[in-house]
Design an enzyme around this catalytic site. Structure first.
Site, PDB file in Angstrom:
ATOM      1  N   LYS A 186     -63.806 138.767  52.924  1.00 44.97           N
ATOM      2  CA  LYS A 186     -62.774 139.235  52.091  1.00 44.97           C
ATOM      3  C   LYS A 186     -61.430 138.251  52.203  1.00 44.97           C
ATOM      4  O   LYS A 186     -61.135 138.053  51.081  1.00 44.97           O
ATOM      5  CB  LYS A 186     -62.588 140.506  52.420  1.00 44.97           C
ATOM      6  CG  LYS A 186     -63.628 141.488  52.095  1.00 44.97           C
ATOM      7  CD  LYS A 186     -63.464 142.947  52.555  1.00 44.97           C
ATOM      8  CE  LYS A 186     -64.888 143.608  52.890  1.00 44.97           C
ATOM      9  NZ  LYS A 186     -65.664 142.974  53.767  1.00 44.97           N
ATOM     10  N   ASN A 239     -72.704 149.489  54.534  1.00 51.08           N
ATOM     11  CA  ASN A 239     -73.437 148.323  53.829  1.00 51.08           C
ATOM     12  C   ASN A 239     -73.406 148.093  52.273  1.00 51.08           C
ATOM     13  O   ASN A 239     -73.184 147.212  51.846  1.00 51.08           O
ATOM     14  CB  ASN A 239     -74.896 148.096  54.452  1.00 51.08           C
ATOM     15  CG  ASN A 239     -74.703 147.844  55.869  1.00 51.08           C
ATOM     16  OD1 ASN A 239     -73.679 147.731  56.541  1.00 51.08           O
ATOM     17  ND2 ASN A 239     -75.774 147.721  56.529  1.00 51.08           N
ATOM     18  N   SER A 265     -31.748 119.191  46.806  1.00 48.07           N
ATOM     19  CA  SER A 265     -32.113 118.802  48.052  1.00 48.07           C
ATOM     20  C   SER A 265     -30.889 119.260  49.027  1.00 48.07           C
ATOM     21  O   SER A 265     -29.908 119.367  48.371  1.00 48.07           O
ATOM     22  CB  SER A 265     -32.150 117.222  48.090  1.00 48.07           C
ATOM     23  OG  SER A 265     -31.813 116.646  49.279  1.00 48.07           O
ATOM     24  N   GLU A 313     -45.621 120.679  42.820  1.00 44.20           N
ATOM     25  CA  GLU A 313     -46.238 120.054  44.107  1.00 44.20           C
ATOM     26  C   GLU A 313     -46.917 121.243  44.966  1.00 44.20           C
ATOM     27  O   GLU A 313     -47.993 121.055  45.428  1.00 44.20           O
ATOM     28  CB  GLU A 313     -44.902 119.569  44.848  1.00 44.20           C
ATOM     29  CG  GLU A 313     -44.373 118.345  44.185  1.00 44.20           C
ATOM     30  CD  GLU A 313     -43.116 118.041  44.860  1.00 44.20           C
ATOM     31  OE1 GLU A 313     -43.149 117.666  46.215  1.00 44.20           O
ATOM     32  OE2 GLU A 313     -42.030 118.225  44.341  1.00 44.20           O
ATOM     33  N   LYS A 357     -30.333 115.313  43.594  1.00 36.84           N
ATOM     34  CA  LYS A 357     -31.904 115.393  43.378  1.00 36.84           C
ATOM     35  C   LYS A 357     -32.373 116.860  42.363  1.00 36.84           C
ATOM     36  O   LYS A 357     -31.673 117.916  42.924  1.00 36.84           O
ATOM     37  CB  LYS A 357     -32.649 115.732  45.053  1.00 36.84           C
ATOM     38  CG  LYS A 357     -32.578 114.333  45.784  1.00 36.84           C
ATOM     39  CD  LYS A 357     -33.816 113.394  45.349  1.00 36.84           C
ATOM     40  CE  LYS A 357     -35.007 114.051  46.078  1.00 36.84           C
ATOM     41  NZ  LYS A 357     -36.304 113.301  45.889  1.00 36.84           N
ATOM     42  N   ASN A 393     -36.068 118.684  42.411  1.00 41.66           N
ATOM     43  CA  ASN A 393     -37.392 118.245  42.659  1.00 41.66           C
ATOM     44  C   ASN A 393     -38.497 119.257  41.942  1.00 41.66           C
ATOM     45  O   ASN A 393     -38.254 120.493  41.746  1.00 41.66           O
ATOM     46  CB  ASN A 393     -37.465 118.572  44.274  1.00 41.66           C
ATOM     47  CG  ASN A 393     -36.717 117.293  44.956  1.00 41.66           C
ATOM     48  OD1 ASN A 393     -36.740 116.352  44.542  1.00 41.66           O
ATOM     49  ND2 ASN A 393     -36.345 117.789  46.255  1.00 41.66           N
ATOM     50  N   HIS A 428     -56.750 104.519  34.457  1.00 42.77           N
ATOM     51  CA  HIS A 428     -56.294 103.841  35.752  1.00 42.77           C
ATOM     52  C   HIS A 428     -54.769 104.145  35.880  1.00 42.77           C
ATOM     53  O   HIS A 428     -54.425 103.120  36.664  1.00 42.77           O
ATOM     54  CB  HIS A 428     -56.868 102.423  35.592  1.00 42.77           C
ATOM     55  CG  HIS A 428     -58.102 102.123  35.528  1.00 42.77           C
ATOM     56  ND1 HIS A 428     -59.446 102.220  36.392  1.00 42.77           N
ATOM     57  CD2 HIS A 428     -58.781 102.107  34.296  1.00 42.77           C
ATOM     58  CE1 HIS A 428     -60.471 102.033  35.803  1.00 42.77           C
ATOM     59  NE2 HIS A 428     -59.968 102.057  34.394  1.00 42.77           N
TER      60      HIS A 428
HETATM   61  N1  ARG Z   1     -65.946 146.422  57.053  1.00 38.74           N
HETATM   62  C1  ARG Z   1     -67.202 145.953  57.047  1.00 38.74           C
HETATM   63  C2  ARG Z   1     -67.352 144.832  56.138  1.00 38.74           C
HETATM   64  O1  ARG Z   1     -66.625 144.296  55.430  1.00 38.74           O
HETATM   65  C3  ARG Z   1     -67.751 147.239  56.209  1.00 38.74           C
HETATM   66  C4  ARG Z   1     -69.267 147.202  56.585  1.00 38.74           C
HETATM   67  C5  ARG Z   1     -69.874 147.657  57.838  1.00 38.74           C
HETATM   68  N2  ARG Z   1     -71.155 147.905  58.062  1.00 38.74           N
HETATM   69  C6  ARG Z   1     -71.460 147.787  59.410  1.00 38.74           C
HETATM   70  N3  ARG Z   1     -72.986 147.803  59.406  1.00 38.74           N
HETATM   71  N4  ARG Z   1     -71.030 147.456  60.523  1.00 38.74           N
HETATM   72  O2  ARG Z   1     -68.379 144.147  56.357  1.00 38.74           O
END
Ligand code: ARG
Length: 472
Positions: free
Chosen positions: A328, A113, A280, A293, A286, A288, A159
Site C-alpha cells: 500500500k 485476504n 533566493s 524542479e 533570483k 527559481n 541533441h
Molecule cells: N493488513 C493486511 C494487509 O494489508 C490485511 C490482510 C491480512 N491478512 C492476513 N492473513 N494477515 O495485507
C-alpha cells in the site's frame, strides 16, 4: 474469544509482543481504505442475509453499526485503537462494540485476504478516475495554450541543438499526446482493478452458499475473479496503476525540464508566474522554477514505488503472504505524488507567460532553414548529397561572417550554386519553413490544425469516460 482485541485469541496463550504489535500493524497506512472497507462490508452483509447465511435482523444491525462508524470516521470522531492491526480490524472491533454478536457474524464466509484485495481494488478504481481527471485537466490547459499561441514559431531541437523551427502549438500538443496515453494507462489500470475478489475467502473459497455476483453488482464491479488463489494474491492491478503513475511522472518530468530550461536567461522563452516561483534567501535577483524542479525530482520516488512493488511480489508463493501488506505505501505514494504534480504543473502551465519574440529570434538563428535550402536544390535536380554540401558551405560562410541564413542575398546563393532559383530566398523564410511541413503529424499549420482537432476529440472521449464512472 477471551480478548476483545485479538481476532485469534482462541488459539493463543500469550498476547502479542508489544514491539511486534506495532511492527506488524498497517493501520497508519491503510486507514485511508476506511470508506471502501465499510462499503464492501455492507455489500457483504446484505448478500449474507439475502442468501440466508445470517438473519435479516443481523444484517440490519451490521449495516446500522457500519453506517455509524462511517459517520464517525468521516467526522473525525472515530477513535482508532493503537492495538488495531489494520483498518479491517479497527472497523470490525468498533462494529462488535456497537452490534454485539451480529457484528461478530460479519466476517462469515470472508477473510481479510479477500477483504483487503477488495478494498484495494475499489480504492484503485477511484484513484485511477481521479488521476485521469487531473491529467485531463492538464490536457485541456495545454490545448487552450496551443490554440492561443497557434502560429508562434520557436526552435525545435535534437541533441538540444537547434534543428528545425516548429510551431509552439505543435510542441505543446506533443505533451498533450503523452498525457492522452497516460490516461489510456490509467483506464487500463481501472479495468484491471475492476474484478471482484470477495468470496475467495482466505485462499480456497468458502463452503457457504454465497452470491459473489450480487456483491459485484452492488459495488459496481465489471466481473468476479475466477480463481480464489489468484484473487487473494494478485496485485497486478496495483502494478498497472503504479506503472501508469510512473510513466505519467516521467512525462511531467520532461515537461518540467523544458520549463526549467526555457525560463533560464539563456533561453528566455517563458516567464513563470510569481505565484509559481520562489526567490533566493541570499541572491535578491533570483526567481527559481522550484516546482518544476520538484516535480522532476519526485519522479524518482514514483519510479522507486514501482520498483518496490515489483520486488516485493517477485518471490511470493501462493497465496496471501504478509509481505503483501507492504503494497500500500508505494501505491499510495505514487497516487499522491502524481496527483500533486499534475495539479502543480497545471497551475504552472496555465499561468506561464510565453516570450514569443524571443522564440522567433531563436528560430531565426541556428541555420534551421538549411534543410529547406538543400531541399530547394534537390527539387531542382541536384542530388541531395551534393545539395547538402553546397548548403553546408553556405552555413560555414555565414558562421565565419556572423550572419544567419536569413541575412543571405540571392546573389550569395547563386554564387554558391547557379541552380538556386529566383525565389530561393523563400526557402529560408521561417514561417514558410514551418508551413511547408504539411505531412500528416508534421508541424505545418494545416497539419497542426487537424492535430488540434484530434486532440480535442480524444480529450472529450476521456472526459466522458471519467464522468460516466465517477461516483456521485
Ligand atoms: N493488513 C493486511 C494487509 O494489508 C490485511 C490482510 C491480512 N491478512 C492476513 N492473513 N494477515 O495485507
Amino acid at each position: 474469544m477471551n480478548d476483545a482485541k485479538s481476532a485469534w485469541g482462541g488459539r493463543f496463550t500469550k498476547p502479542l509482543d508489544a514491539f511486534v504489535t506495532e511492527f506488524g500493524a498497517s493501520l497508519p497506512v491503510d486507514k485511508r481504505l476506511w470508506e471502501h472497507d465499510i462499503r464492501g462490508s455492507i455489500a457483504h452483509a446484505r448478500m449474507l442475509a439475502n442468501q440466508g447465511i445470517i438473519s435479516i435482523a443481523d444484517a440490519e444491525a451490521i449495516e446500522l453499526g457500519l453506517s455509524e462508524i462511517y459517520g464517525e470516521i468521516e467526522g473525525g470522531r472515530f477513535v482508532f485503537d493503537s492495538e488495531d492491526e489494520d483498518i479491517h480490524m479497527a472497523v470490525e472491533r468498533a462494529l462488535a462494540a456497537k452490534a454485539g454478536d451480529a457484528g461478530r457474524r460479519l466476517h462469515t464466509a470472508r477473510s481479510r485476504n479477500d477483504q483487503v484485495a477488495l478494498d484495494a481494488r475499489m480504492y484503485s478504481k477511484d484513484a485511477a478516475l481521479g488521476l485521469a481527471q487531473a491529467a485531463n485537466d492538464l490536457r485541456a490547459t495545454l490545448l487552450a495554450l496551443a490554440d492561443e499561441h497557434f502560429a508562434v514559431v520557436l526552435p525545435g531541437y535534437t541533441h538540444l541543438q537547434k534543428a528545425q523551427p516548429v510551431l509552439l502549438s505543435h510542441h505543446l500538443l506533443a505533451y498533450s499526446w503523452m498525457l492522452a496515453r497516460d490516461v489510456d494507462r490509467l483506464r487500463h489500470a481501472y479495468a484491471s482493478a475492476d474484478v471482484m475478489p470477495l468470496g475467495s475467502a482466505a485462499l480456497a473459497g468458502t463452503s457457504f452458499p454465497i452470491d459473489r455476483h450480487a456483491v459485484a453488482r452492488e459495488l459496481g464491479f465489471g466481473s468476479v475473479s475466477t480463481n480464489s488463489l489468484d484473487a487473494v494474491s494478485d496485485r497486478d492491478f496495483l502494478l498497472d496503476l503504479t506503472y501508469g503513475c510512473a510513466v505519467a511522472m516521467v512525462h511531467l518530468s520532461r515537461l518540467c525540464e523544458e520549463l526549467v530550461l526555457w525560463s533560464s536567461d539563456e533561453f528566455g522563452f517563458v516567464t513563470m508566474d510569481d505565484s509559481f516561483s520562489t526567490g533566493s534567501s541570499i541572491m535578491p535577483q533570483k526567481k527559481n522554477p522550484d516546482f518544476a524542479e520538484l516535480t522532476r525530482g519526485k519522479t524518482g520516488r514514483v519510479v522507486g514505488d514501482l520498483t518496490s512493488l515489483l520486488v516485493m511480489l517477485k518471490g511470493l508463493p501462493l497465496a496471501y503472504n504478509k509481505d503483501m501488506q507492504e503494497d500500500k505505501e508505494p501505491v499510495f505514494d505514487a497516487i499522491d505524488t502524481l496527483a500533486a504534480c499534475l495539479r502543480a504543473v497545471n497551475g504552472m502551465m496555465a499561468s506561464l507567460r510565453f516570450d514569443t519574440d524571443r522564440m522567433r529570434v531563436g528560430a531565426r538563428g541556428g541555420f534551421m532553414a538549411a534543410t529547406d535550402l538543400a531541399d530547394h536544390l534537390a527539387s531542382r535536380g541536384v542530388p541531395f548529397r551534393e545539395a547538402h554540401e553546397v548548403v553546408g558551405r553556405l552555413v560555414l560562410e555565414c558562421e565565419r561572417s556572423g550572419r544567419t541564413l536569413q541575412d543571405l542575398t540571392l546573389d550569395d546563393l547563386k554564387a554558391a550554386s547557379p541552380v538556386f532559383a529566383d525565389d530561393a530566398l523563400d526557402a529560408v523564410d521561417i514561417d514558410a519553413v514551418v508551413a511547408r511541413r504539411t505531412s500528416e503529424g508534421g508541424t505545418g499549420h494545416d497539419a497542426v490544425r487537424v492535430q488540434l482537432e484530434r486532440a480535442r476529440e480524444a480529450l472529450e472521449v476521456d472526459v466522458a469516460w471519467v464522468a460516466t464512472r465517477a461516483r456521485a
